[in-house]
Design an enzyme around this catalytic site. Structure first.
Site, mmCIF file in Angstrom:
data_model
loop_
_atom_site.group_PDB
_atom_site.id
_atom_site.type_symbol
_atom_site.label_atom_id
_atom_site.label_comp_id
_atom_site.label_asym_id
_atom_site.label_seq_id
_atom_site.Cartn_x
_atom_site.Cartn_y
_atom_site.Cartn_z
ATOM 1 N N GLY A 1 -48.806 44.071 68.500
ATOM 2 C CA GLY A 1 -49.035 45.393 67.917
ATOM 3 C C GLY A 1 -49.790 45.374 66.595
ATOM 4 O O GLY A 1 -50.581 46.265 66.320
ATOM 5 N N ILE B 1 -47.472 56.559 62.847
ATOM 6 C CA ILE B 1 -46.812 57.504 63.749
ATOM 7 C C ILE B 1 -46.887 58.945 63.200
ATOM 8 O O ILE B 1 -46.589 59.211 62.042
ATOM 9 C CB ILE B 1 -45.357 57.029 63.992
ATOM 10 N N HIS C 1 -62.771 64.654 70.669
ATOM 11 C CA HIS C 1 -64.164 64.554 71.120
ATOM 12 C C HIS C 1 -65.103 63.965 70.072
ATOM 13 O O HIS C 1 -64.991 64.248 68.879
ATOM 14 C CB HIS C 1 -64.672 65.931 71.564
HETATM 15 C C1 LIG Z 1 -44.594 51.816 69.196
HETATM 16 C C2 LIG Z 1 -44.606 51.561 67.691
HETATM 17 O O1 LIG Z 1 -43.612 51.183 67.111
HETATM 18 S S1 LIG Z 1 -46.072 51.763 66.860
HETATM 19 C C3 LIG Z 1 -45.716 51.559 65.146
HETATM 20 C C4 LIG Z 1 -45.117 52.775 64.507
HETATM 21 N N1 LIG Z 1 -44.851 52.492 63.086
HETATM 22 C C5 LIG Z 1 -45.524 53.088 62.119
HETATM 23 O O2 LIG Z 1 -46.354 53.935 62.357
HETATM 24 C C6 LIG Z 1 -45.157 52.578 60.728
HETATM 25 C C7 LIG Z 1 -45.929 53.247 59.673
HETATM 26 N N2 LIG Z 1 -45.539 52.755 58.384
HETATM 27 C C8 LIG Z 1 -45.594 53.532 57.295
HETATM 28 O O3 LIG Z 1 -45.977 54.686 57.329
HETATM 29 C C9 LIG Z 1 -45.122 52.837 56.039
HETATM 30 O O4 LIG Z 1 -44.266 53.751 55.386
HETATM 31 C C10 LIG Z 1 -46.259 52.341 55.135
HETATM 32 C C11 LIG Z 1 -47.021 51.210 55.830
HETATM 33 C C12 LIG Z 1 -47.229 53.432 54.785
HETATM 34 C C13 LIG Z 1 -45.500 51.810 53.927
HETATM 35 O O5 LIG Z 1 -46.319 51.622 52.813
HETATM 36 P P1 LIG Z 1 -45.745 50.902 51.511
HETATM 37 O O6 LIG Z 1 -46.699 51.114 50.415
HETATM 38 O O7 LIG Z 1 -45.403 49.478 51.861
HETATM 39 O O8 LIG Z 1 -44.464 51.746 51.201
HETATM 40 P P2 LIG Z 1 -42.953 51.302 50.866
HETATM 41 O O9 LIG Z 1 -42.204 51.076 52.129
HETATM 42 O O10 LIG Z 1 -42.961 50.191 49.849
HETATM 43 O O11 LIG Z 1 -42.416 52.627 50.200
HETATM 44 C C14 LIG Z 1 -42.842 53.042 48.911
HETATM 45 C C15 LIG Z 1 -42.453 54.491 48.709
HETATM 46 O O12 LIG Z 1 -43.294 55.329 49.487
HETATM 47 C C16 LIG Z 1 -42.512 56.145 50.389
HETATM 48 N N3 LIG Z 1 -43.248 56.186 51.655
HETATM 49 C C17 LIG Z 1 -43.552 55.140 52.459
HETATM 50 N N4 LIG Z 1 -44.243 55.578 53.523
HETATM 51 C C18 LIG Z 1 -44.360 56.915 53.389
HETATM 52 C C19 LIG Z 1 -44.964 57.912 54.198
HETATM 53 N N5 LIG Z 1 -45.586 57.600 55.335
HETATM 54 N N6 LIG Z 1 -44.921 59.194 53.766
HETATM 55 C C20 LIG Z 1 -44.285 59.526 52.612
HETATM 56 N N7 LIG Z 1 -43.688 58.601 51.795
HETATM 57 C C21 LIG Z 1 -43.735 57.314 52.189
HETATM 58 C C22 LIG Z 1 -41.185 55.399 50.515
HETATM 59 O O13 LIG Z 1 -40.159 56.251 50.886
HETATM 60 C C23 LIG Z 1 -41.040 54.821 49.135
HETATM 61 O O14 LIG Z 1 -40.567 55.847 48.293
HETATM 62 P P3 LIG Z 1 -39.574 55.538 47.055
HETATM 63 O O15 LIG Z 1 -40.357 54.614 46.149
HETATM 64 O O16 LIG Z 1 -39.325 56.888 46.480
HETATM 65 O O17 LIG Z 1 -38.387 54.869 47.645
#
Ligand SMILES: CC(=O)SCCNC(=O)CCNC(=O)[C@H](O)C(C)(C)COP(=O)(O)OP(=O)(O)OC[C@H]1O[C@@H](n2cnc3c(N)ncnc32)[C@H](O)[C@@H]1OP(=O)(O)O
Length: 217
Positions: free
Chosen positions: A68, A167, A137
């Site tokens: 992934g 996601i 598109h």
């Molecule tokens: C089939 C499948 O499984 S496919 C995969 C699906 N998975 C995904 O899509 C995972 C997506 N991952 C994310 O969105 C993650 O949150 C990332 C990659 C953006 C994290 O980024 P990082 O900079 O490492 O954030 P980290 O986890 O250190 O969090 C830092 C702060 O940002 C916040 N934060 C992290 N992501 C988000 C987000 N998407 N939206 C809003 N706030 C967020 C956290 O809550 C944290 O807040 P706090 O400091 O007040 O506690």
């Protein structure tokens, strides 16, 4: 039916097994994995070894990399290519995905159930459009891009190589996402986002820079 192997033996590989079985175009000869032991079975398919297994089995003509993480998927594809340059990277499209007129899917890419590829959209090589994601598109992704479940773009969106749209993220029409950028879960992107960034929120803002290969899953 020609034989393919899936590289990887985790959750993503399981989804690909399901798609390949339903499509009925290729026979799955087994799995390859660099971590889990040879002989382990997943849905009845044996792990045959790591990528070096390909050198000893010329009956295998196709490979899908079932990892992934975009960066790790590229590293695996490179390792496979170094062992068997004649092996074809195969794309897999779930029968319940929708690929519109004029759209193209690059080699090695996987389009999951309910995903929509819009008219004249271009999916690069080794990309993943997860369940219910949508590339609308005239949009285009470069290689090793992912759209997580329920991620969606408007029309005419450009997504650079290795970018991950997390996601539920939304990207409005006619915007660009730079290479190696991660758009965080649930973001709403209203403007172009540069490469090598993590951006999230509504509207999405660049939170920090990231380096190529930095873990995001
Ligand atoms: C089939 C499948 O499984 S496919 C995969 C699906 N998975 C995904 O899509 C995972 C997506 N991952 C994310 O969105 C993650 O949150 C990332 C990659 C953006 C994290 O980024 P990082 O900079 O490492 O954030 P980290 O986890 O250190 O969090 C830092 C702060 O940002 C916040 N934060 C992290 N992501 C988000 C987000 N998407 N939206 C809003 N706030 C967020 C956290 O809550 C944290 O807040 P706090 O400091 O007040 O506690």
């Amino acid at each position: 039916m020609e034989n393919l192997v899936i590289f990887g033996a985790g959750g993503h590989a399981k989804s690909i097994i399901d798609i390949v079985e339903r499509s009925g175009i290729w026979r799955i000869a087994g799995l390859l994995d660099g971590i889990k032991a040879a002989g382990t079975r997943v849905y009845g398919y044996e792990i045959l070894g790591d990528q070096n297994y390909l050198a000893q089995d010329p009956s295998i003509t196709g490979v899908i990399v079932g990892i992934g993480d975009n960066w790790l998927r590229a590293r695996a594809a490179e390792a496979i290519r170094s062992v068997r340059s004649d092996c074809r990277f195969v794309s897999a499209v779930h029968p319940h995905a929708s690929v519109a007129k004029g759209a193209t899917i690059g080699d090695g890419s996987v389009i999951m159930a309910g995903a929509v590829v819009g008219s004249d959209a271009v999916v690069g090589e080794h990309c993943v459009l997860y369940t219910l994601s949508s590339l609308d598109h005239d949009s285009a992704t470069e290689n090793f891009v992912s759209l997580a479940p329920h991620a969606a773009t408007g029309g005419n969106v450009r997504i650079g190589s290795f970018a991950a749209i997390s996601i539920g993220a939304r990207i409005i029409h006619s915007t660009s996402i730079g290479e190696h950028t991660v758009i965080g879960a649930g973001a709403t992107v209203l403007t172009d986002i540069d490469g090598y960034c993590i951006a999230y929120g509504t509207p999405a803002r660049v939170i920090r820079k990231r380096t190529a290969g930095e873990r995001y899953l």
